[in-house]
Design a protein around this motif. Structure first.
Motif, PDB file in Angstrom:
ATOM      1  N   TYR A 147      72.589  39.451  62.124  1.00  0.00           N
ATOM      2  CA  TYR A 147      73.511  40.400  62.976  1.00  0.00           C
ATOM      3  C   TYR A 147      74.454  39.508  63.828  1.00  0.00           C
ATOM      4  CZ  TYR A 147      75.266  43.728  66.627  1.00  0.00           C
ATOM      5  OH  TYR A 147      76.093  44.357  67.325  1.00  0.00           O
ATOM      6  N   LEU A 148      73.742  38.609  64.841  1.00  0.00           N
ATOM      7  CA  LEU A 148      74.143  37.931  65.671  1.00  0.00           C
ATOM      8  C   LEU A 148      75.289  36.995  64.771  1.00  0.00           C
ATOM      9  CD1 LEU A 148      71.090  37.574  67.849  1.00  0.00           C
ATOM     10  CD2 LEU A 148      73.067  38.998  68.264  1.00  0.00           C
ATOM     11  N   ASP A 149      74.681  36.260  63.960  1.00  0.00           N
ATOM     12  CA  ASP A 149      75.518  35.314  63.179  1.00  0.00           C
ATOM     13  C   ASP A 149      76.720  35.872  62.569  1.00  0.00           C
ATOM     14  OD1 ASP A 149      73.398  33.429  63.736  1.00  0.00           O
ATOM     15  OD2 ASP A 149      72.447  33.569  61.880  1.00  0.00           O
ATOM     16  N   THR A 150      76.519  36.948  61.961  1.00  0.00           N
ATOM     17  CA  THR A 150      77.882  37.695  61.405  1.00  0.00           C
ATOM     18  C   THR A 150      78.706  38.082  62.344  1.00  0.00           C
ATOM     19  OG1 THR A 150      76.354  38.646  59.879  1.00  0.00           O
ATOM     20  CG2 THR A 150      78.539  38.962  59.818  1.00  0.00           C
ATOM     21  N   VAL A 151      78.315  38.428  63.607  1.00  0.00           N
ATOM     22  CA  VAL A 151      79.444  38.779  64.517  1.00  0.00           C
ATOM     23  C   VAL A 151      80.006  37.503  65.191  1.00  0.00           C
ATOM     24  CG1 VAL A 151      79.524  39.652  67.050  1.00  0.00           C
ATOM     25  CG2 VAL A 151      78.088  40.929  65.424  1.00  0.00           C
ATOM     26  N   ASP A 152      79.438  36.501  65.293  1.00  0.00           N
ATOM     27  CA  ASP A 152      79.906  35.336  65.736  1.00  0.00           C
ATOM     28  C   ASP A 152      80.936  34.757  64.761  1.00  0.00           C
ATOM     29  OD1 ASP A 152      79.044  35.049  68.224  1.00  0.00           O
ATOM     30  OD2 ASP A 152      77.632  33.563  67.616  1.00  0.00           O
ATOM     31  N   GLU A 153      80.594  34.756  63.455  1.00  0.00           N
ATOM     32  CA  GLU A 153      81.348  34.217  62.364  1.00  0.00           C
ATOM     33  C   GLU A 153      82.764  34.978  62.221  1.00  0.00           C
ATOM     34  OE1 GLU A 153      80.317  34.057  57.823  1.00  0.00           O
ATOM     35  OE2 GLU A 153      78.609  34.045  58.913  1.00  0.00           O
ATOM     36  N   ILE A 154      82.573  36.490  62.343  1.00  0.00           N
ATOM     37  CA  ILE A 154      83.805  37.140  62.065  1.00  0.00           C
ATOM     38  C   ILE A 154      84.807  37.148  63.336  1.00  0.00           C
ATOM     39  CG2 ILE A 154      84.551  39.683  62.046  1.00  0.00           C
ATOM     40  CD1 ILE A 154      82.238  40.558  60.529  1.00  0.00           C
ATOM     41  N   TRP A 155      84.162  36.827  64.416  1.00  0.00           N
ATOM     42  CA  TRP A 155      85.113  36.890  65.595  1.00  0.00           C
ATOM     43  C   TRP A 155      85.796  35.518  65.533  1.00  0.00           C
ATOM     44  CZ3 TRP A 155      87.949  37.832  69.041  1.00  0.00           C
ATOM     45  CH2 TRP A 155      88.353  37.270  70.338  1.00  0.00           C
ATOM     46  N   ASP A 156      85.020  34.326  64.815  1.00  0.00           N
ATOM     47  CA  ASP A 156      85.910  33.214  64.694  1.00  0.00           C
ATOM     48  C   ASP A 156      86.848  33.240  63.724  1.00  0.00           C
ATOM     49  OD1 ASP A 156      84.414  31.306  66.289  1.00  0.00           O
ATOM     50  OD2 ASP A 156      82.934  30.674  64.696  1.00  0.00           O
ATOM     51  N   THR A 157      86.683  34.109  62.573  1.00  0.00           N
ATOM     52  CA  THR A 157      87.789  34.284  61.864  1.00  0.00           C
ATOM     53  C   THR A 157      88.911  35.109  62.050  1.00  0.00           C
ATOM     54  OG1 THR A 157      85.964  34.540  60.271  1.00  0.00           O
ATOM     55  CG2 THR A 157      88.259  35.033  59.281  1.00  0.00           C
ATOM     56  N   LEU A 158      88.657  36.066  63.012  1.00  0.00           N
ATOM     57  CA  LEU A 158      89.736  36.995  63.683  1.00  0.00           C
ATOM     58  C   LEU A 158      90.520  36.518  64.694  1.00  0.00           C
ATOM     59  CD1 LEU A 158      88.105  40.650  63.283  1.00  0.00           C
ATOM     60  CD2 LEU A 158      89.682  39.472  61.884  1.00  0.00           C
ATOM     61  N   LYS A 159      89.677  35.721  65.433  1.00  0.00           N
ATOM     62  CA  LYS A 159      90.524  34.953  66.777  1.00  0.00           C
ATOM     63  C   LYS A 159      91.783  34.509  66.280  1.00  0.00           C
ATOM     64  CE  LYS A 159      87.487  32.251  68.547  1.00  0.00           C
ATOM     65  NZ  LYS A 159      86.581  31.581  69.286  1.00  0.00           N
TER      66      LYS A 159
END
Lengths: 267, 252, 289
Positions: free
Chosen positions: A251-263
């Motif tokens: 959960y935590l990894d995916t949230v971070d990863e998506i945030w990096d993409t959407l940023k």
């Protein structure tokens, strides 16, 4: 493009064929604005797929196209292999603003989908009662929407969508109009509910946490003109206790990863 | 092209031309003396507006309307503000404002005549009575709509009461005040015409009476349409100002 | 040409904002700087009473001063009102005044509402009807009332026509707006659950519009009162209009004011009863809470 998608664990023989298929869908308005630009997507049966993207990226437009409320300017949508030309009985929508009739009680609102189909009153009210119980609204049948909190209104909206027994449940930012704590509660309740009701869910949200928490599959849309920028499969099992999900490392990894993409889409 | 998209391209106001054409046909072939063809009414309208009697009537009417509206503004806006910021004023007067905004004030005009004389003063009073209530109500609503967080903000930055009033409350209420003003103009125009036709000795009221008594239907209709047009232009002019401030009406 | 936007605030909305309900004590709670005033919060009736005492007292004092012989004090007007009621003057007058009002409003209530709904549902009707109605709503149509005698003579028909003329635009426009302003999301919802166009109209648009249509009728009745009084003052000296004019001509100003008060009171009571009915019938969601 599907870098993260892993083959989904097969549970039923139908699993392989997508229930909804979006092919080359584009939406260009007369004003020259292109909302969607060539979207190709498959929605696996029995899964909760989220459309996630920045505000105004056209995710609601895409949902309404799948719902058959809007016609795309190009491309097509197929449900169970049949092209979508309008709303259909196999798809039900939960609205961002609840879309409850202000002059009707909760009971009538929940039964309204069946009322439109001509189901006799006693029968449709019995069905409505069942789902009112299921979403936790028992005792509020005779209240009017303005007497309910936002969270309760959306429970009514959800119950209404369930009464018509559609395979596909589409939810357009359903929890965005309720406060944070109520949103968490609604998310947990939705997951428990989906363990009982076998539905394919198409869920639109702009909240990364909500997407990762709920989804089997997350489709990231780019800014307008919108394309599919990535598809993520968090791989978190949803059959366990709902409050364990937020502790899951995935959960935590995916949230971070998506945030990096959407940023990159934000300024 | 579907009829829908076709109609979207035609300006909506253009349908008035269709109505004028229908009128023309009725006027030409309908055989009703009371409805002369639109074309001859239009010609007559051009003639009429150049006559001295029209210009005199216009001047008298404009004077009555102007003074009546000015009074309505001078009384109505402060009263609305008072009722918006001071609860006792609101509680004491709300009932009466609500009665008078929808009551048939026409019935009061005959009572004004023995009080104020059968003349201009009565017309002015009619305009005032028709226009003032909607200004009071909308001003009050505007003051109420100003978010309390704006007022709190001004107080936290040390604003005085006067400053808060002139820099926050009044500009905040402006969209509603302007709406109230437009509606007051609509009612004021009706008031001036009603006052004049009841008195029948003044301005357009006198002309209407004169044309009707002598069965000058072209003149009568020409004057009706000129007055309608004047009213519409006047209201739209206020509407233009109103729309300029409308942009923040939804976000206060 | 002016583009006409259905969403702009107009006369209808303003009057709807100012419900006669304040009289009936059912005004909605209003947010102010220092909190929320409930209509019935702190002893509202004391304020109501104070309000009447203040205004009627001012009238009494101004009448006794006297400002003018043509401005009798409130007490004398009330005495005249009682005398005239006892003598049956009002019964006679209103038997003449009310039928044209009722007939006119009924006609408008059927045809005007139908036209407004048609305009709300059909782009064609909207295109052809909307600008005309907006112009009629803005224009001082009262100017046409004297003309009515040439069409219908000095008759009840003329009065009915005056009522129709003045009340139709607001009724049509409100019905139209009620239909057009239907929440788009409710229409989407109806389509989504496979509602037909007929169901869309009968189950979503008409119930949604009913409150506004009723409010339009209320405003139409308010305009109809003006129309019937004007007609009686201008073209056919009968009914309550005659009661006013006659008593003015013989300088019985107390009776004149009594007649005026009676019509203002009748209109106010009628409109506030309708307002209450409106809250009850069309906003069950408000009435219950």
């Amino acid at each position: 493009m599907n870098a993260m998608t892993r083959p989904l664990p097969a549970k039923s023989p139908d699993e392989g064929t997508p229930i909804v298929r979006v092919e080359g869908v584009a939406m260009r308005y007369a004003s020259g604005v292109t909302a969607l630009d060539g979207i190709d997507l498959d929605f696996p049966r029995g899964k909760l797929t989220t459309l996630l993207g920045p505000s105004g990226c056209g995710k609601t437009t895409l949902l309404k196209i799948i719902a058959g409320l809007i016609r795309p300017t190009a491309g097509s949508v197929q449900v169970e292999g049949r092209p979508v030309t309008g709303p259909g009985p196999e798809r039900a929508l939960v609205f961002q603003d609840f879309a409850l009739l202000p002059w009707a009680t909760v009971l009538r609102n929940v039964a309204f989908g069946l009322e439109l189909r001509g189901t006799p009153k006693a029968e449709r009210e019995a069905i409505a009662e069942k789902y009112i119980r299921e979403v936790g609204l028992s005792g509020f049948e005779n209240q009017y929407p303005n007497q309910l909190s936002g969270g309760m209104r959306q429970r009514a909206g959800l119950a209404r969508a369930l009464t018509v027994n559609s395979d596909i449940l589409m939810m357009d930012e359903p929890f965005s109009a309720v406060d944070e704590q109520m949103r968490r509660k609604l998310q947990e309740d939705l997951l428990s509910l989906l363990q009982v009701e076998q539905k394919t869910v198409i869920f639109v949200t702009h909240s990364i946490e909500e997407a990762v928490y709920l989804s089997d599959r997350i489709v990231l849309l780019s800014r307008r003109p919108s394309r599919v920028s990535a598809i993520r499969d968090p791989g978190i099992p949803h059959d366990g206790p709902p409050d364990q999900i937020r502790r899951d490392q995935r959960y935590l990894d995916t949230v971070d990863e998506i945030w990096d993409t959407l940023k990159q889409y934000l300024q | 092209m579907t009829p829908r998209s076709l109609l979207d391209r035609v300006p909506s106001g253009l349908s008035l031309v269709v109505w004028a054409a229908v009128w023309e046909l009725i006027g030409r072939f309908g055989g009703v003396d009371l409805i002369p063809p639109m074309s001859s009414i239009a010609v007559k309208a051009v003639e009429i507006v150049q006559t001295d009697s029209f210009l005199e009537a216009l001047a008298v009417t404009a004077q009555a309307f102007g003074i009546g509206m000015a009074l309505a503004i001078v009384v109505g806006i402060p009263l609305g503000v008072a009722m918006g910021v001071w609860r006792p004023a609101e509680k004491l007067l709300n009932v009466w404002v609500n009665i008078f905004i929808s009551a048939p004030l026409t019935a009061l005009v005959p009572a004004l005549m023995p009080l104020l004389g059968i003349g201009q003063t009565t017309v002015i009073a009619t305009v005032f009575l028709f226009a003032v209530w909607v200004l009071v109500i909308d001003t009050q609503a505007g003051i109420r709509h100003v978010g309390s967080s704006l007022v709190d903000m001004a107080r936290l930055f040390g604003g005085t009461r006067t400053q808060i009033f002139f820099k926050v409350l009044l500009p905040g209420a402006l969209p509603e005040i302007l709406t109230g003003l437009r509606l007051a103009v609509v009612r004021g125009v009706k008031g001036v015409v009603i006052g004049q036709i009841i008195i029948a000795l003044l301005g357009f009221g006198e002309l209407f009476e004169l044309y009707l008594q002598n069965f000058l239907m072209e003149e009568f209709w020409a004057l009706v349409f000129v007055v309608f047009a004047l009213a519409f232009v006047l209201v739209e002019a206020v509407g233009v100002v109103e729309r300029r401030f409308d942009f923040y009406a939804g976000s206060r | 040409m002016t583009q006409i936007e259905p969403s702009r605030r107009t006369e209808a909305d303003a009057a709807a904002l100012a419900p006669a309900a304040a009289v009936a004590g059912t005004a909605p709670p209003i947010a102010t700087e220092d909190g929320v005033i409930g209509a019935r919060s702190d002893a509202g009736w004391i304020w109501q009473l104070a309000s009447f005492v203040l205004v009627l007292g001012a009238w009494e004092i101004a009448g006794r001063w006297p400002i003018s012989l043509a401005f009798p004090p409130f007490s004398r007007v009330m005495t005249a009102l009682v005398e005239m009621t006892a003598a049956g003057d009002f019964t006679h007058a209103y038997a003449i005044t009310l039928p044209p009002l009722v007939v006119g409003v009924t006609v408008v209530g059927v045809l005007g509402v139908a036209l407004g709904i048609a305009m709300g549902l059909s782009r064609g009707f909207e295109w052809i009807g909307m600008p005309l109605m907006v112009v009629l709503q803005t224009a001082p149509i009262a100017a046409l009332i004297p003309l009515l005698t040439y069409f219908y003579g000095v008759s009840a028909t003329s009065k009915t026509a005056a009522v129709i003329l003045l009340s139709a635009p607001i009724v049509v426009l409100n019905s139209y707006r009620g239909i057009r302003n239907t929440n788009a999301s409710l229409i989407d919802m109806c389509r989504c659950f496979l509602g037909t166009r007929l169901q869309q109209v009968t189950k979503i648009m008409l119930p949604h519009a009913s409150g506004m249509i009723f409010a339009g009728l209320r405003l139409g009745i308010s305009a109809g009162f003006i129309g019937v009084v004007l007609a009686e003052l201008l073209i056919s000296p009968t009914g309550i209009g005659d009661l006013i004019s006659y008593n003015r001509s013989i300088a019985r100003y107390d009776k004149m004011f009594a007649a005026i008060v009676s019509i203002l009171a009748l209109a106010t009571i009628t409109l506030s009863v309708l307002q209450r009915l409106e809250n009850r019938l069309f906003r069950p969601d408000h009435a219950v809470s």
